[in-house]
Scaffold this active site. Structure first.
Site, PDB file in Angstrom:
ATOM      1  CE  LYS A 196      -0.813 -43.890   0.160  1.00 45.66           C
ATOM      2  NZ  LYS A 196      -0.549 -42.770  -0.741  1.00 45.66           N
ATOM      3  CE  LYS A 249       2.380 -43.518   2.672  1.00 48.69           C
ATOM      4  NZ  LYS A 249       1.657 -42.807   1.689  1.00 48.69           N
TER       5      LYS A 249
HETATM    6  C1  PBG Z   1       0.004 -39.212  -1.605  1.00 46.78           C
HETATM    7  C2  PBG Z   1       0.814 -39.671  -0.437  1.00 46.78           C
HETATM    8  C3  PBG Z   1       0.447 -39.738   0.927  1.00 46.78           C
HETATM    9  C4  PBG Z   1       1.575 -40.153   1.629  1.00 46.78           C
HETATM   10  C5  PBG Z   1       2.572 -40.374   0.690  1.00 46.78           C
HETATM   11  N1  PBG Z   1       2.092 -40.083  -0.581  1.00 46.78           N
HETATM   12  C6  PBG Z   1      -0.805 -39.337   1.597  1.00 46.78           C
HETATM   13  C7  PBG Z   1      -2.053 -40.085   1.423  1.00 46.78           C
HETATM   14  O1  PBG Z   1      -2.107 -41.126   0.775  1.00 46.78           O
HETATM   15  O2  PBG Z   1      -3.030 -39.565   1.936  1.00 46.78           O
HETATM   16  C8  PBG Z   1       1.664 -40.314   3.128  1.00 46.78           C
HETATM   17  C9  PBG Z   1       3.019 -40.124   3.729  1.00 46.78           C
HETATM   18  C10 PBG Z   1       3.042 -39.852   5.192  1.00 46.78           C
HETATM   19  O3  PBG Z   1       2.027 -39.919   5.922  1.00 46.78           O
HETATM   20  O4  PBG Z   1       4.143 -39.558   5.688  1.00 46.78           O
HETATM   21  N2  PBG Z   1      -0.941 -40.098  -2.066  1.00 46.78           N
HETATM   22 ZN    ZN Z   2      -2.928 -39.467  -3.317  1.00 43.13          ZN
END
Ligand code: PBG
Ligand code: ZN
Length: 327
Positions: A196, A249
């Site tokens: 991520k 992601k």
């Molecule tokens: C929570 C989370 C996030 C997303 C999924 N789970 C936000 C982040 O990490 O700030 C992002 C999903 C999206 O942008 O569609 N940690």
């Molecule tokens: Zn988070």
């Protein structure tokens, strides 16, 4: 190998039936996971300004939505919670009567043929919007991991089918796996947000989930956008810790990472077409600058072609309808 004029690559492109016959990548409804945002209240359906077509929904509305999703043939939803109260420790995230726990029970009571996946992170529940417990401005890793494990257990107790930790703390997959096993949830898979990135593409999501950090950013736990070898270290370590599905992601700007993870790990790979990817397509389409349906299918096909088995996308319903229409 034969060359022109013996070889003519256009031969397989004239007839649409032939084109379909040799198509290498197929989008299927079974590949799709639909993200949903659940909030307190009744009969609430608030459109997210920066994500047209995406809503914050109260549980009654959410359950009806899940019936539609099931009827469309989409196999799974992933839930994000907007809690009644936020505090420093994100306690509503792991309370038995928290918004997500109630939402899971609501869906499970009425919708039989739909997987409920839950996002496990503290940022939706903390008053400061960070993904973990803070000591000053530092996110504490191990203390956070204990709370994430508690959250995962409470989701399973409410009936979640798959747990998806998105926090990027070190060691959280192992801690969640051990806790779930200890509590008798040995059969519940973990879909880890293993790779991520610290991405600008999450902007609209933070409007939807009301989860922007009050100060600073997520660079102390999410990955540097410039790194690819590190993605492999993250992916391998989550597999070693017991992850069943590895997620990359965002998706569209990280197709090289999806490809590499799929090739090297030989594991089920999920990719998340995140909020910013969706909103950019929506915005350009609204301006009349692109054909939304074509770009939707092109972006999803590219993610699948790169190696994703599973795609999390806000376009899941539209894509399922398109698949029905063109089948
Ligand atoms: C929570 C989370 C996030 C997303 C999924 N789970 C936000 C982040 O990490 O700030 C992002 C999903 C999206 O942008 O569609 N940690
Ligand atoms: Zn988070």
């Amino acid at each position: 190998m034969a060359d022109y004029p013996l070889k003519r690559l256009r031969r397989l492109r004239y007839n649409p039936l032939v084109r379909n016959m040799i198509r290498e990548t197929h989008l299927n409804k079974e590949d799709l996971i639909y993200p949903l945002f659940v909030c307190p209240g009744e009969k609430v359906k608030n459109e997210v300004k920066s994500m047209p077509g995406v809503y914050q929904m109260s549980i009654d509305v959410l359950v009806e939505e899940c019936k539609d999703v099931e009827a469309l043939g989409i196999p799974a939803v992933i839930l994000f919670g907007i809690p009644e109260h936020k505090d420093e420790e994100g306690t509503e995230g792991y309370r038995d009567d928290g918004i997500i726990q109630k939402a899971i029970r609501g869906i499970k009571a009425e919708v039989k043929n739909l997987l409920v996946i839950t996002d496990v992170c503290l940022c939706e529940y903390t008053s400061h919007g960070h993904c973990g417990l803070l000591d000053g401005e530092i996110i504490l890793n191990d203390e956070t991991v204990s709370l994430l494990a508690k959250m995962a257990i409470s989701h399973c107790q409410a009936g979640a089918d798959i747990i998806a930790p998105s926090d990027m703390m070190d060691g959280r997959v192992l801690a969640i796996r051990k806790s779930l096993d200890y509590m008798g949830f040995t059969h519940i898979p973990i879909m880890s947000y293993a790779v991520k990135y610290s991405s600008g593409y999450y902007g609209p999501f933070r409007d939807a989930a009301d989860s922007s950090p009050a100060f600073g950013d997520r660079r102390s736990h999410q990955m540097d956008i410039a790194n690819s070898d590190e993605a492999m270290r993250e992916a391998y370590s989550d597999v070693d810790e017991g992850a069943d599905i590895i997620m990359v992601k965002p998706a569209g700007a990280y197709l090289d990472i999806i490809y590499r993870v799929k090739q090297e790990l030989e594991m089920p790979v999920a990719a998340y077409q995140v909020s910013g990817e969706y909103s950019m397509i929506k915005a350009a389409a609204r301006l009349g600058w692109i054909d939304e349906e074509r770009i939707m299918i092109e972006s999803l096909t590219a993610i699948k072609r790169a190696g994703a088995d599973i795609i999390l996308t806000y376009y899941a319903k539209d894509a399922a309808s398109y698949i029905d229409k063109t089948k």
